[in-house]
Every structure is written in C-alpha cells, then in structure tokens.
Design a protein around this motif. Sequence first.
Motif, PDB file in Angstrom:
ATOM      1  N   ALA A 165      37.283  61.777  26.586  1.00  0.00           N
ATOM      2  CA  ALA A 165      38.389  62.608  26.093  1.00  0.00           C
ATOM      3  C   ALA A 165      37.961  63.346  24.832  1.00  0.00           C
ATOM      4  O   ALA A 165      38.226  64.548  24.676  1.00  0.00           O
ATOM      5  CB  ALA A 165      39.620  61.746  25.838  1.00  0.00           C
ATOM      6  N   ALA A 166      37.292  62.646  23.924  1.00  0.00           N
ATOM      7  CA  ALA A 166      36.811  63.277  22.696  1.00  0.00           C
ATOM      8  C   ALA A 166      35.794  64.367  23.024  1.00  0.00           C
ATOM      9  O   ALA A 166      35.823  65.454  22.437  1.00  0.00           O
ATOM     10  CB  ALA A 166      36.206  62.225  21.769  1.00  0.00           C
ATOM     11  N   ALA A 190      39.862  66.832  23.540  1.00  0.00           N
ATOM     12  CA  ALA A 190      41.283  66.465  23.542  1.00  0.00           C
ATOM     13  C   ALA A 190      41.692  65.909  22.175  1.00  0.00           C
ATOM     14  O   ALA A 190      40.886  65.296  21.476  1.00  0.00           O
ATOM     15  CB  ALA A 190      41.561  65.426  24.621  1.00  0.00           C
ATOM     16  N   ASP A 191      42.946  66.134  21.829  1.00  0.00           N
ATOM     17  CA  ASP A 191      43.503  65.555  20.606  1.00  0.00           C
ATOM     18  C   ASP A 191      44.055  64.163  20.858  1.00  0.00           C
ATOM     19  O   ASP A 191      44.062  63.325  19.964  1.00  0.00           O
ATOM     20  CB  ASP A 191      44.631  66.430  20.058  1.00  0.00           C
ATOM     21  CG  ASP A 191      44.117  67.754  19.511  1.00  0.00           C
ATOM     22  OD1 ASP A 191      43.005  67.782  18.942  1.00  0.00           O
ATOM     23  OD2 ASP A 191      44.831  68.766  19.661  1.00  0.00           O
ATOM     24  N   THR A 192      44.570  63.945  22.085  1.00  0.00           N
ATOM     25  CA  THR A 192      45.165  62.648  22.416  1.00  0.00           C
ATOM     26  C   THR A 192      44.740  62.207  23.805  1.00  0.00           C
ATOM     27  O   THR A 192      44.317  63.012  24.628  1.00  0.00           O
ATOM     28  CB  THR A 192      46.716  62.697  22.382  1.00  0.00           C
ATOM     29  OG1 THR A 192      47.171  63.648  23.342  1.00  0.00           O
ATOM     30  CG2 THR A 192      47.245  63.039  21.000  1.00  0.00           C
ATOM     31  N   ILE A 193      44.900  60.914  24.036  1.00  0.00           N
ATOM     32  CA  ILE A 193      44.700  60.319  25.358  1.00  0.00           C
ATOM     33  C   ILE A 193      45.920  59.443  25.609  1.00  0.00           C
ATOM     34  O   ILE A 193      46.431  58.806  24.686  1.00  0.00           O
ATOM     35  CB  ILE A 193      43.379  59.519  25.420  1.00  0.00           C
ATOM     36  CG1 ILE A 193      43.121  59.005  26.852  1.00  0.00           C
ATOM     37  CG2 ILE A 193      43.327  58.417  24.378  1.00  0.00           C
ATOM     38  CD1 ILE A 193      41.715  58.410  27.038  1.00  0.00           C
ATOM     39  N   HIS A 194      46.409  59.453  26.847  1.00  0.00           N
ATOM     40  CA  HIS A 194      47.573  58.614  27.154  1.00  0.00           C
ATOM     41  C   HIS A 194      47.538  58.153  28.608  1.00  0.00           C
ATOM     42  O   HIS A 194      46.832  58.710  29.444  1.00  0.00           O
ATOM     43  CB  HIS A 194      48.889  59.339  26.854  1.00  0.00           C
ATOM     44  CG  HIS A 194      49.219  60.425  27.830  1.00  0.00           C
ATOM     45  ND1 HIS A 194      48.796  61.711  27.676  1.00  0.00           N
ATOM     46  CD2 HIS A 194      49.922  60.402  28.987  1.00  0.00           C
ATOM     47  CE1 HIS A 194      49.228  62.444  28.686  1.00  0.00           C
ATOM     48  NE2 HIS A 194      49.909  61.673  29.503  1.00  0.00           N
ATOM     49  N   GLY A 195      48.308  57.122  28.852  1.00  0.00           N
ATOM     50  CA  GLY A 195      48.486  56.594  30.191  1.00  0.00           C
ATOM     51  C   GLY A 195      49.875  56.022  30.318  1.00  0.00           C
ATOM     52  O   GLY A 195      50.590  55.861  29.327  1.00  0.00           O
ATOM     53  N   ASP A 196      50.255  55.733  31.535  1.00  0.00           N
ATOM     54  CA  ASP A 196      51.543  55.106  31.824  1.00  0.00           C
ATOM     55  C   ASP A 196      51.278  53.832  32.595  1.00  0.00           C
ATOM     56  O   ASP A 196      50.347  53.772  33.405  1.00  0.00           O
ATOM     57  CB  ASP A 196      52.426  56.029  32.678  1.00  0.00           C
ATOM     58  CG  ASP A 196      52.787  57.315  31.966  1.00  0.00           C
ATOM     59  OD1 ASP A 196      53.200  57.243  30.798  1.00  0.00           O
ATOM     60  OD2 ASP A 196      52.657  58.392  32.580  1.00  0.00           O
ATOM     61  N   ALA A 235      46.601  72.783  28.258  1.00  0.00           N
ATOM     62  CA  ALA A 235      47.729  73.301  27.477  1.00  0.00           C
ATOM     63  C   ALA A 235      48.175  72.303  26.410  1.00  0.00           C
ATOM     64  O   ALA A 235      48.501  72.688  25.289  1.00  0.00           O
ATOM     65  CB  ALA A 235      48.892  73.648  28.403  1.00  0.00           C
ATOM     66  N   ALA A 236      48.181  71.014  26.747  1.00  0.00           N
ATOM     67  CA  ALA A 236      48.614  69.980  25.798  1.00  0.00           C
ATOM     68  C   ALA A 236      47.444  69.441  24.979  1.00  0.00           C
ATOM     69  O   ALA A 236      47.651  68.658  24.056  1.00  0.00           O
ATOM     70  CB  ALA A 236      49.297  68.841  26.549  1.00  0.00           C
ATOM     71  N   ASN A 237      46.222  69.832  25.344  1.00  0.00           N
ATOM     72  CA  ASN A 237      45.010  69.330  24.695  1.00  0.00           C
ATOM     73  C   ASN A 237      44.996  67.794  24.713  1.00  0.00           C
ATOM     74  O   ASN A 237      44.727  67.138  23.709  1.00  0.00           O
ATOM     75  CB  ASN A 237      44.880  69.866  23.269  1.00  0.00           C
ATOM     76  CG  ASN A 237      43.437  69.931  22.836  1.00  0.00           C
ATOM     77  OD1 ASN A 237      42.545  70.061  23.663  1.00  0.00           O
ATOM     78  ND2 ASN A 237      43.211  69.831  21.553  1.00  0.00           N
ATOM     79  N   ALA A 238      45.308  67.252  25.899  1.00  0.00           N
ATOM     80  CA  ALA A 238      45.426  65.801  26.058  1.00  0.00           C
ATOM     81  C   ALA A 238      44.772  65.358  27.362  1.00  0.00           C
ATOM     82  O   ALA A 238      44.668  66.134  28.311  1.00  0.00           O
ATOM     83  CB  ALA A 238      46.901  65.395  26.078  1.00  0.00           C
ATOM     84  N   VAL A 239      44.347  64.114  27.384  1.00  0.00           N
ATOM     85  CA  VAL A 239      43.798  63.503  28.593  1.00  0.00           C
ATOM     86  C   VAL A 239      44.752  62.396  29.026  1.00  0.00           C
ATOM     87  O   VAL A 239      45.175  61.573  28.215  1.00  0.00           O
ATOM     88  CB  VAL A 239      42.381  62.942  28.340  1.00  0.00           C
ATOM     89  CG1 VAL A 239      41.955  62.002  29.457  1.00  0.00           C
ATOM     90  CG2 VAL A 239      41.379  64.079  28.203  1.00  0.00           C
TER      91      VAL A 239
END
Length: 176
Positions: free
Chosen positions: A108-109, A113-119, A77-81
């Motif tokens: 991810a690419a 995905a458009d973005t990749i993120h972590g915390d 849904a967010a097109n993110a990893v």
Amino acid sequence: VRFVEAGDVEGLRRYFDALSSGAHYSRFLGATRGVPQSEYQRMLRTGEGSHFAVVAEIDIDGAKLIIGEARYVLDVAANAVEFAISVADDWHGRGAASALLANLECRAAALGADTIHGDALATNRAMQGLVRKRGYRFGRTPGDWTLVRFTKNIRIAQDIPCVQSSRAVQLLTAAG
C-alpha cells in the motif's frame, strides 16, 4: 509472500477447499462454499484495474503449499487500499496473517496510498486482534451493521519495515 501466478489455480482451489466452514465464512463474509472459477481468473489478472492478489506459501520437502492469501485494491480517488486476508486453519496463530498484513502495508505504501483498510465480521475476533496489534483504528462499515472496518494511516506509520528499511526495494521484490 508473492503475487499469484498462473500455475497457482490448483493450489488455491485446494487451499480454499480445505478452509473450515468458519474460516470460509469469515473470509467471504457470509455463507458460501467453494470459489467460482471466475474468481480464480480475476486473481490471476493481478494489477488489472488496480486489483492485486498475493499468496503466502511455505516449502515442505520441495513442495510449495499455499497457507494464506490476500486480495487488495487501490482506490485511486480515495488514495486508499482495501484488503481481505485468509489463512489456513492449521496456520492460525503462527504469524502467517501478520506476515501477510505487513506485506500488504508495504505494498500500500509503495502504491502511494495514504490509508489501508479492511472489513471483517463483527464476530471475527481473531482478525480484530491482529489489526489492533498493528495499530489499526476501528469504525463502522458503511451500509452494513454486521461488519467492522479497521483503518490505518500508511504515510505516517512508523512500523512498516519495508518503508523504514534500506531493504525496502528488496522486500517488495522478494515478496512479489
């Protein structure tokens, strides 16, 4: 770097058990010791529900040793990893985390995905230094003041070797 396989459970157990309490705390974002059996089973089901797990390993005299691991999930849904990484204490500062992160960016690419993120914990300076070098931007993690979120646009990133290179398919195949 490759996908987790059924025969990796014991190697992963040894890997997680050998992490220092600080590294374990940073990876799991809190005080915990040991990884429940259910987590190993979840790692083995790579691809189910858009969840994936990879390990970084080296060969020492013919024996494979896991020196790092990462888990990532595609949010369609967010097109993110979203990802999480850990590296064995003895391998900090030797390029293992950078290799894992580069591999995750490629994956991810490849997933579109458009973005990749972590915390990470706000006190985890090593992780923050790593992602800063790789061009991530920083922000707050929604709902948790103890964490920092780092995000990178993947579609427009120019420094992902497997996306730029004509060897993209080879790298992804070799990595997983």
